[in-house]
Design an enzyme around this catalytic site. Structure first.
Site, PDB file in Angstrom:
ATOM      1  N   CYS A 203     -20.542  65.859  40.266  1.00 58.30           N
ATOM      2  CA  CYS A 203     -19.969  64.891  39.318  1.00 58.30           C
ATOM      3  C   CYS A 203     -19.370  63.710  40.062  1.00 58.30           C
ATOM      4  O   CYS A 203     -19.372  62.596  39.561  1.00 58.30           O
ATOM      5  CB  CYS A 203     -18.937  65.577  38.444  1.00 58.30           C
ATOM      6  SG  CYS A 203     -17.736  66.491  39.407  1.00 58.30           S
TER       7      CYS A 203
ATOM      8  N   GLU B 192     -13.762  68.159  31.694  1.00 52.11           N
ATOM      9  CA  GLU B 192     -14.082  67.524  32.987  1.00 52.11           C
ATOM     10  C   GLU B 192     -15.548  67.119  32.897  1.00 52.11           C
ATOM     11  O   GLU B 192     -16.439  67.977  32.932  1.00 52.11           O
ATOM     12  CB  GLU B 192     -13.865  68.512  34.139  1.00 52.11           C
ATOM     13  CG  GLU B 192     -12.430  68.980  34.295  1.00 52.11           C
ATOM     14  CD  GLU B 192     -11.482  67.890  34.781  1.00 52.11           C
ATOM     15  OE1 GLU B 192     -11.951  66.869  35.311  1.00 52.11           O
ATOM     16  OE2 GLU B 192     -10.268  68.066  34.603  1.00 52.11           O
TER      17      GLU B 192
ATOM     18  N   GLU C  27     -25.422  58.239  35.111  1.00 51.56           N
ATOM     19  CA  GLU C  27     -25.289  59.294  36.116  1.00 51.56           C
ATOM     20  C   GLU C  27     -26.688  59.841  36.443  1.00 51.56           C
ATOM     21  O   GLU C  27     -27.387  60.330  35.560  1.00 51.56           O
ATOM     22  CB  GLU C  27     -24.414  60.410  35.552  1.00 51.56           C
ATOM     23  CG  GLU C  27     -24.159  61.522  36.538  1.00 51.56           C
ATOM     24  CD  GLU C  27     -23.299  62.629  35.933  1.00 51.56           C
ATOM     25  OE1 GLU C  27     -23.561  63.051  34.789  1.00 51.56           O
ATOM     26  OE2 GLU C  27     -22.363  63.081  36.611  1.00 51.56           O
TER      27      GLU C  27
ATOM     28  N   LYS D 281     -18.139  81.434  29.867  1.00 56.46           N
ATOM     29  CA  LYS D 281     -19.570  81.281  29.548  1.00 56.46           C
ATOM     30  C   LYS D 281     -20.163  80.399  30.648  1.00 56.46           C
ATOM     31  O   LYS D 281     -20.030  79.174  30.617  1.00 56.46           O
ATOM     32  CB  LYS D 281     -19.729  80.617  28.178  1.00 56.46           C
ATOM     33  CG  LYS D 281     -21.066  80.834  27.474  1.00 56.46           C
ATOM     34  CD  LYS D 281     -22.303  80.414  28.219  1.00 56.46           C
ATOM     35  CE  LYS D 281     -22.600  78.938  28.185  1.00 56.46           C
ATOM     36  NZ  LYS D 281     -23.810  78.567  28.983  1.00 56.46           N
TER      37      LYS D 281
HETATM   38  P1  NAP Z   1     -24.050  70.438  30.367  1.00 51.12           P
HETATM   39  O1  NAP Z   1     -25.449  70.394  29.933  1.00 51.12           O
HETATM   40  O2  NAP Z   1     -23.050  69.642  29.623  1.00 51.12           O
HETATM   41  O3  NAP Z   1     -23.643  71.997  30.360  1.00 51.12           O
HETATM   42  C1  NAP Z   1     -22.392  72.448  30.787  1.00 51.12           C
HETATM   43  C2  NAP Z   1     -22.091  73.775  30.117  1.00 51.12           C
HETATM   44  O4  NAP Z   1     -21.979  73.571  28.708  1.00 51.12           O
HETATM   45  C3  NAP Z   1     -23.188  74.826  30.297  1.00 51.12           C
HETATM   46  O5  NAP Z   1     -22.623  76.101  30.383  1.00 51.12           O
HETATM   47  C4  NAP Z   1     -23.961  74.665  28.996  1.00 51.12           C
HETATM   48  O6  NAP Z   1     -24.728  75.805  28.690  1.00 51.12           O
HETATM   49  C5  NAP Z   1     -22.829  74.464  28.021  1.00 51.12           C
HETATM   50  N1  NAP Z   1     -23.191  73.878  26.732  1.00 51.12           N
HETATM   51  C6  NAP Z   1     -24.274  73.137  26.428  1.00 51.12           C
HETATM   52  N2  NAP Z   1     -24.243  72.807  25.103  1.00 51.12           N
HETATM   53  C7  NAP Z   1     -23.119  73.348  24.589  1.00 51.12           C
HETATM   54  C8  NAP Z   1     -22.524  73.370  23.289  1.00 51.12           C
HETATM   55  N3  NAP Z   1     -23.089  72.782  22.247  1.00 51.12           N
HETATM   56  N4  NAP Z   1     -21.355  74.025  23.120  1.00 51.12           N
HETATM   57  C9  NAP Z   1     -20.755  74.637  24.154  1.00 51.12           C
HETATM   58  N5  NAP Z   1     -21.279  74.675  25.405  1.00 51.12           N
HETATM   59  C10 NAP Z   1     -22.440  74.024  25.628  1.00 51.12           C
HETATM   60  O7  NAP Z   1     -23.887  70.023  31.888  1.00 51.12           O
HETATM   61  P2  NAP Z   1     -24.751  70.505  33.130  1.00 51.12           P
HETATM   62  O8  NAP Z   1     -26.074  69.862  33.071  1.00 51.12           O
HETATM   63  O9  NAP Z   1     -24.675  71.988  33.238  1.00 51.12           O
HETATM   64  O10 NAP Z   1     -23.878  69.918  34.336  1.00 51.12           O
HETATM   65  C11 NAP Z   1     -23.992  68.629  34.783  1.00 51.12           C
HETATM   66  C12 NAP Z   1     -22.905  67.732  34.224  1.00 51.12           C
HETATM   67  O11 NAP Z   1     -21.627  68.285  34.517  1.00 51.12           O
HETATM   68  C13 NAP Z   1     -22.914  66.372  34.875  1.00 51.12           C
HETATM   69  O12 NAP Z   1     -22.751  65.392  33.892  1.00 51.12           O
HETATM   70  C14 NAP Z   1     -21.700  66.408  35.791  1.00 51.12           C
HETATM   71  O13 NAP Z   1     -21.149  65.150  36.084  1.00 51.12           O
HETATM   72  C15 NAP Z   1     -20.775  67.264  35.014  1.00 51.12           C
HETATM   73  N6  NAP Z   1     -19.758  67.835  35.913  1.00 51.12           N
HETATM   74  C16 NAP Z   1     -18.484  67.354  35.837  1.00 51.12           C
HETATM   75  C17 NAP Z   1     -17.516  67.833  36.713  1.00 51.12           C
HETATM   76  C18 NAP Z   1     -16.099  67.324  36.679  1.00 51.12           C
HETATM   77  O14 NAP Z   1     -15.255  67.925  37.323  1.00 51.12           O
HETATM   78  N7  NAP Z   1     -15.801  66.257  35.969  1.00 51.12           N
HETATM   79  C19 NAP Z   1     -17.851  68.796  37.654  1.00 51.12           C
HETATM   80  C20 NAP Z   1     -19.164  69.257  37.704  1.00 51.12           C
HETATM   81  C21 NAP Z   1     -20.112  68.766  36.808  1.00 51.12           C
HETATM   82  P3  NAP Z   1     -26.258  75.900  29.218  1.00 51.12           P
HETATM   83  O15 NAP Z   1     -26.220  76.042  30.665  1.00 51.12           O
HETATM   84  O16 NAP Z   1     -26.768  77.100  28.569  1.00 51.12           O
HETATM   85  O17 NAP Z   1     -26.917  74.656  28.746  1.00 51.12           O
END
Ligand code: NAP
Length: 487
Positions: free
Chosen positions: A283, A249, A385, A175
């Protein structure tokens, strides 16, 4: 290619016209709608999971050497189409074309790395207290993986899960983020071309709260591999209705420490790269810098100059630009909020601070790489962040203070150090409470070493052998033998 992929889901090796509501996908550099995706309905999620379950029966029994060959084919197919895939990524994510191309090649590298690992899934024979018993520790694939990924690295973050899972013998339902679904669908078309059997890889699009959550709650999904924010990761952990394997992650708020022994040129270069690459939407981006007071003024001045020199561009029209558009209005607004907060609390603006001027930037989500100095831990930029092109700088007086400030966070993903003195390097790298510490470089993750966060930055690992272990169960088979009859 985006038009061909629009409104489709990839289920059981076939393209299915999605039946759910349409969601527009924008080009963040221009604000134009590129195409629509279909939000997968609950029935379509069920179909994808059922296809992955059916395929698991055979894929988990495919000889490792054949899984290895399949992943090598996938890697070759992806690198052969790198230009096409990179263009899709730039159009929907905003990063410059050359950078997107580099990410696609890293996806191919992940395919080849895990292709090699597929044939090295070794077990163990463990001694028992008597010699008539063998304890075999075997490794078996977990089952069906639900992979949920963010938009900042739309190819690589799928790749680490896809390749680790397939090498281990798992099947997968992906997804992708709503903002960057077409890169994922394009990867699915590479899966078909690489002759990977139907159902082994499936892609369903739609919102996280509905489609992602449906995977989290699905009884047919054995493991969730998630990359995204700490808040959503925690929600996933808390909302699994059945026991599932999880790898999370999550977010960071990564510090850089620059000591008085550092090579200043290298430190400035590293700080600029890791604070602003991908518009800071990484991240492991450097969010906050602690610099020895003795060199703080000169470091800040040079960091500001270097930030000002970065070329911002529409990533398609200017493929060599240092930075492109931000992926959407949310990270842009968060960046502005963190900047306003820092300035209101007394930080000094050193570089950036506004959108770039010019027609090319008028409708996209652009912001100039921004440096603020004189920061404190009262400011959001130093404690939350930002996920945008903003970095805060603060001076420190001793290494203990630097360590205390760097560790003063609920996050533990990556930390950076620039120092030449070996005693300083040893002291700092052993005391930084982070899953990844990069010293005199800013590439904290490489394909063949484990990459993962501590504290609120997550559980589990990607990359390396450890990344594949996340998709394997251990099985202990304990066999007692009798002496052969008539010996
Ligand atoms: P996010 O809002 O947490 O979304 C990540 C994914 O989760 C998206 O596909 C999102 O769908 C989905 N999602 C949202 N709510 C959900 C739920 N209730 N159940 C299941 N899935 C759900 O994060 P983002 O804004 O896309 O990405 C930024 C974040 O990712 C930052 O905090 C960054 O640090 C972190 N990140 C971490 C790493 C690592 O390796 N540690 C790497 C890259 C990014 P939608 O797109 O439809 O909302």
């Amino acid at each position: 290619m985006i038009t061909e992929l629009a409104e489709k889901l990839f289920i059981d090796g076939a393209w299915k016209a999605g039946e759910g509501a349409r969601i527009a996908v924008e080009n963040p550099a221009t604000g134009e709608v590129l195409a629509h995706i279909a939000a997968a309905t609950p029935a379509e999620v069920d179909l994808a999971v059922a296809a992955a379950r059916k395929a698991f029966k055979s894929w988990s029994r495919v000889a490792p050497i054949e899984r290895s060959k399949a992943l090598h084919r996938l890697g070759d197919t992806i690198s052969g189409e790198a230009n096409v895939l990179a263009r899709i990524m730039t159009l929907e994510q905003g990063k410059p074309l050359n950078e997107a191309g580099g990410e696609i090649l890293k996806l191919a590298e992940a395919c080849h790395f895990y292709a090699e690992e597929a044939v090295r899934i070794h077990g163990e024979i463990v001694p028992n207290s008597t010699t008539d018993i063998d304890s075999l520790v075997m490794r078996e694939p977990i089952g069906v993986v639900g992979a949920i990924t963010p938009w900042n690295y739309p190819a690589e973050l799928i790749g680490w899960k896809l390749c680790g899972a397939l090498a281990a013998g798992c099947t997968i339902v992906i997804k992708p983020a709503e903002l960057t679904p077409f890169t994922a669908l394009a990867i699915a078309s590479m899966v078909t071309r690489a002759n990977i059997p139907a159902g082994v890889v499936n892609v369903v699009t739609g919102s996280g709260s509905k489609v992602g959550q449906a995977l989290v709650e699905h009884p047919g999904v054995d493991k969730i591999a998630f990359t995204g924010s700490s808040a959503v990761g925690l929600h996933i952990q808390q909302s699994c209705p059945t026991v599932k394997r999880l790898s999370l992650e999550l977010g960071g708020n990564c510090p850089l420490i620059v000591t008085s022994s550092a090579d200043l040129d290298a430190a400035v270069k590293g700080a600029v790269r890791r604070s602003f690459r991908n518009m800071g939407q990484i991240c492991i981006a450097i969010n906050r810098i602690y610099v020895a007071r003795l060199i703080a003024d000169v470091f800040v001045a040079r960091l500001g100059e270097a930030a000002d020199k970065l070329v911002i561009g529409n990533g398609i029209e200017n493929p060599d630009a240092d930075v492109g558009a931000m992926a959407s209005v949310e990270p842009l607004n968060k960046t502005k909020d963190h900047l306003a907060d820092a300035l209101a609390k007394g930080a000094k603006l050193i570089a950036g601070g506004s959108a770039p001027e010019g027609d090319v930037f008028a409708r996209g989500y652009f912001f100039r790489p921004t440096v603020v100095a004189g920061c404190t831990h009262e400011m959001k930029v130093m404690t939350e962040e930002t996920f945008g092109p903003l970095v805060g700088v603060m001076a420190f007086d001793g290494l203990d203070e630097a360590v205390e400030l760097a560790n003063d966070t609920p996050f533990g993903l990556a930390a950076y150090v620039y120092a030449k003195d070996m005693d300083e390097i040893r002291y700092l790298s052993s005391r930084l409470d982070y899953g990844n510490v990069a010293v005199n470089n800013v590439d904290a993750g490489i394909m063949n070493a484990p990459y993962g966060g501590r504290k609120q930055s997550g559980v589990g690992y990607e990359h390396g052998r450890e990344g594949m272990l996340e998709y394997l169960n251990f099985k202990h088979v304990r066999i007692r033998y009798d002496e052969p009859k008539g010996r």
